[in-house]
Design an enzyme around this catalytic site. Structure first.
Site, PDB file in Angstrom:
ATOM      1  N   TYR A 141       0.921  -1.257  -0.202  1.00 33.95           N
ATOM      2  CA  TYR A 141       0.062  -0.114  -0.008  1.00 33.95           C
ATOM      3  C   TYR A 141       0.766   1.262   0.013  1.00 33.95           C
ATOM      4  O   TYR A 141       0.496   2.268  -0.584  1.00 33.95           O
ATOM      5  CB  TYR A 141      -0.831   0.058   1.360  1.00 33.95           C
ATOM      6  CG  TYR A 141      -2.197  -0.843   1.127  1.00 33.95           C
ATOM      7  CD1 TYR A 141      -2.342  -2.044   0.656  1.00 33.95           C
ATOM      8  CD2 TYR A 141      -3.456   0.032   1.459  1.00 33.95           C
ATOM      9  CE1 TYR A 141      -3.507  -2.619   0.506  1.00 33.95           C
ATOM     10  CE2 TYR A 141      -4.658  -0.616   1.286  1.00 33.95           C
ATOM     11  CZ  TYR A 141      -4.623  -2.003   0.840  1.00 33.95           C
ATOM     12  OH  TYR A 141      -5.850  -2.453   0.811  1.00 33.95           O
ATOM     13  N   LYS A 191       3.051 -15.361   1.925  1.00 37.32           N
ATOM     14  CA  LYS A 191       3.408 -16.303   0.553  1.00 37.32           C
ATOM     15  C   LYS A 191       4.854 -16.377   0.727  1.00 37.32           C
ATOM     16  O   LYS A 191       5.424 -15.894  -0.291  1.00 37.32           O
ATOM     17  CB  LYS A 191       2.778 -15.138  -0.383  1.00 37.32           C
ATOM     18  CG  LYS A 191       2.821 -15.804  -1.849  1.00 37.32           C
ATOM     19  CD  LYS A 191       1.623 -16.955  -2.099  1.00 37.32           C
ATOM     20  CE  LYS A 191       1.758 -17.733  -3.410  1.00 37.32           C
ATOM     21  NZ  LYS A 191       1.121 -18.896  -3.261  1.00 37.32           N
ATOM     22  N   ASP A 223      -2.988 -18.181   0.005  1.00 35.05           N
ATOM     23  CA  ASP A 223      -4.077 -18.784  -0.917  1.00 35.05           C
ATOM     24  C   ASP A 223      -4.807 -20.256  -0.141  1.00 35.05           C
ATOM     25  O   ASP A 223      -5.923 -20.257  -0.151  1.00 35.05           O
ATOM     26  CB  ASP A 223      -3.476 -19.518  -2.305  1.00 35.05           C
ATOM     27  CG  ASP A 223      -2.032 -20.181  -1.988  1.00 35.05           C
ATOM     28  OD1 ASP A 223      -1.621 -20.366  -1.003  1.00 35.05           O
ATOM     29  OD2 ASP A 223      -1.727 -20.811  -3.034  1.00 35.05           O
ATOM     30  N   ASP A 247      -6.473  -7.088   4.129  1.00 36.47           N
ATOM     31  CA  ASP A 247      -7.483  -6.349   3.185  1.00 36.47           C
ATOM     32  C   ASP A 247      -8.687  -7.276   2.690  1.00 36.47           C
ATOM     33  O   ASP A 247      -9.756  -7.260   2.820  1.00 36.47           O
ATOM     34  CB  ASP A 247      -6.935  -5.485   2.256  1.00 36.47           C
ATOM     35  CG  ASP A 247      -8.366  -4.717   1.523  1.00 36.47           C
ATOM     36  OD1 ASP A 247      -8.967  -4.182   2.251  1.00 36.47           O
ATOM     37  OD2 ASP A 247      -8.142  -4.578   0.120  1.00 36.47           O
ATOM     38  N   ASP A 251     -12.628  -8.941   4.021  1.00 32.27           N
ATOM     39  CA  ASP A 251     -13.833  -8.894   3.327  1.00 32.27           C
ATOM     40  C   ASP A 251     -14.421 -10.368   3.031  1.00 32.27           C
ATOM     41  O   ASP A 251     -15.373 -10.666   3.231  1.00 32.27           O
ATOM     42  CB  ASP A 251     -13.741  -8.312   1.906  1.00 32.27           C
ATOM     43  CG  ASP A 251     -13.664  -7.006   1.732  1.00 32.27           C
ATOM     44  OD1 ASP A 251     -13.649  -6.172   2.889  1.00 32.27           O
ATOM     45  OD2 ASP A 251     -14.389  -6.604   0.734  1.00 32.27           O
TER      46      ASP A 251
HETATM   47  C1  IPM Z   1     -10.327  -1.276   4.089  1.00 27.18           C
HETATM   48  C2  IPM Z   1     -10.562  -0.535   2.615  1.00 27.18           C
HETATM   49  C3  IPM Z   1      -9.535   0.421   2.441  1.00 27.18           C
HETATM   50  C4  IPM Z   1      -8.248  -0.499   2.401  1.00 27.18           C
HETATM   51  C5  IPM Z   1      -9.620   1.071   1.191  1.00 27.18           C
HETATM   52  C6  IPM Z   1     -10.997   2.013   1.114  1.00 27.18           C
HETATM   53  C7  IPM Z   1      -8.482   1.801   0.759  1.00 27.18           C
HETATM   54  O1  IPM Z   1     -10.778  -1.683   1.627  1.00 27.18           O
HETATM   55  O2  IPM Z   1     -10.252  -0.612   4.925  1.00 27.18           O
HETATM   56  O3  IPM Z   1     -10.251  -2.586   4.131  1.00 27.18           O
HETATM   57  O4  IPM Z   1      -7.897  -1.336   1.238  1.00 27.18           O
HETATM   58  O5  IPM Z   1      -7.629  -0.659   3.349  1.00 27.18           O
HETATM   59 MG    MG Z   2     -10.867  -3.633   2.192  1.00 24.96          MG
END
Ligand code: IPM
Ligand code: MG
Length: 360
Positions: A141, A191, A223, A247, A251
């Site tokens: 990042y 990884k 993975d 990240d 999700d």
């Molecule tokens: C998160 C989000 C952020 C990230 C984005 C909005 C930059 O997806 O906080 O998980 O990638 O960290």
């Molecule tokens: Mg995110």
């Protein structure tokens, strides 16, 4: 003595869920005579519109001064074609970096009432209780060099995944310490079969582990971890990840709980005590498709207020009250659209906030 709390509603549904979170914060503050003073500032696309940049210096200064920050969400498709420094996301990344919030804690817990809102089978996700500890200020990042260029007539885009030993060490310590308050198991994700940065990651995590002989450590390749997370989620306790893997996995893990609209997160920084800043933000984004329609689920944002009381104000009692109010609402079948199942009473954002307030 009053304590300042900075609210950054941001963009899209961030504004709606922040308003709800603020009501819960004000209610708890009033009831426990805490004298919390909330100050609101623009961030992200909203700040670009009003001040010409996603993270104005005065907003950053307010955050640094108050040490307690709530963030709704940033992101607005109107800026999709803008250069990186004029995109709403830059505000979030800039804030994390400037406040040195290197540790992002994302608790993933399934509420028994919401099991049926998940696409996964009940017997797989029942009683899941995972803490994702994601490194937040390093890795790909922020790594340099990065950019877009033309090389030999071809357009190229490039980024750098880079970690220094001290960055891996400090996030590992957070994970090990956190696991001691839970079931004492850490799974480090990397990884290392391909990436040097991951090889260093694994070596440093092993070194830190020597100070935590009571904690059980294992390693998983990203993975494989992504697969195991849906195959046997109950077997995980603390998941320790770099910025990018965290990240993605957070999700994925959101689906274990039925909706990303349920997940709060806390980000904390380097120095303990006085210097420490806490940033609380829902894991979900600004959801422009449903923004301004009173459809957003405010429970992640309200969960953030609970974390704020727990980690920044040392009031676990208030945090638990808020979490119990959330559970109560769910057990009564009150749901926003994202977590509704057959037979639920579907409500909008404001009504959901009121329902939580009533049960506090
Ligand atoms: C998160 C989000 C952020 C990230 C984005 C909005 C930059 O997806 O906080 O998980 O990638 O960290
Ligand atoms: Mg995110």
């Amino acid at each position: 003595m009053s304590q300042k709390v900075v609210f950054l509603p941001g963009d899209g549904i961030g504004k709606e869920v922040a308003a709800g979170a603020r009501q819960v914060l004000d209610e708890c503050s009033g009831r426990h005579q805490l004298n919390l003073q909330v100050e609101e500032y623009d961030l992200g696309g909203t700040a670009i519109d009003k001040h010409g940049e996603p993270l104005p210096q005065f907003v950053l200064d307010a955050c640094l001064e108050s040490k307690i920050v709530f963030l709704g969400a940033v992101g607005d498709p109107r800026f999709d074609a803008s250069p990186p420094h004029l995109r709403p996301e830059k505000a979030l990344l800039g804030l994390r970096k400037a406040l040195e919030l290197f540790a992002n804690l994302r608790p993933i817990r399934t509420y028994s009432e919401l099991i049926d809102a998940s696409t996964l089978k009940r017997e797989v996700i029942e009683d899941v209780d995972i803490l994702i500890v994601r490194e937040l200020t390093g890795g790909i990042y922020f790594g340099e060099p990065r950019g877009l260029e033309t090389r030999s007539g071809n357009r190229v885009g490039f980024n750098t995944e880079i970690y220094a030993d001290y960055e891996v060490e400090r996030i590992s310590r957070i994970a090990f310490e956190a696991s001691r308050l839970r079931s004492g198991r850490v799974t480090s994700v990397d990884k290392s079969n391909v990436l040097e940065s991951s090889q260093l990651w694994r070596v440093v995590v092993e070194e830190v582990a020597k100070d935590y002989s009571d904690v059980k450590l294992d390693h998983l390749l990203i993975d494989n971890c992504a697969m195991q997370l849906v195959a046997r989620p109950r077997s995980f306790d603390v998941l320790l990840t770099n910025n990018m893997f965290g990240d993605i996995l957070s999700d994925e893990a959101a689906m274990l709980t039925g909706s990303i609209g349920m997940l709060p997160s806390a980000s904390v920084g380097a120095t303990g005590g006085e210097g420490r800043v806490g940033l609380y933000e829902p894991v979900h984004g600004s959801a422009p498709d449903i923004a301004g329609q009173d459809k957003a689920n405010p429970l992640a944002a309200i969960g953030c207020v609970a974390l704020l009381f727990r980690y920044s104000l040392d009031r676990d009692d208030i945090a638990c009250q808020i979490e119990q109010a959330i559970e109560k609402v769910l057990s009564e079948g009150i749901r926003t659209g994202d977590i509704a199942v057959a037979g639920s009473r579907v409500v909008g954002t404001c009504e959901m906030v009121d329902a939580v307030l009533e049960r506090l």
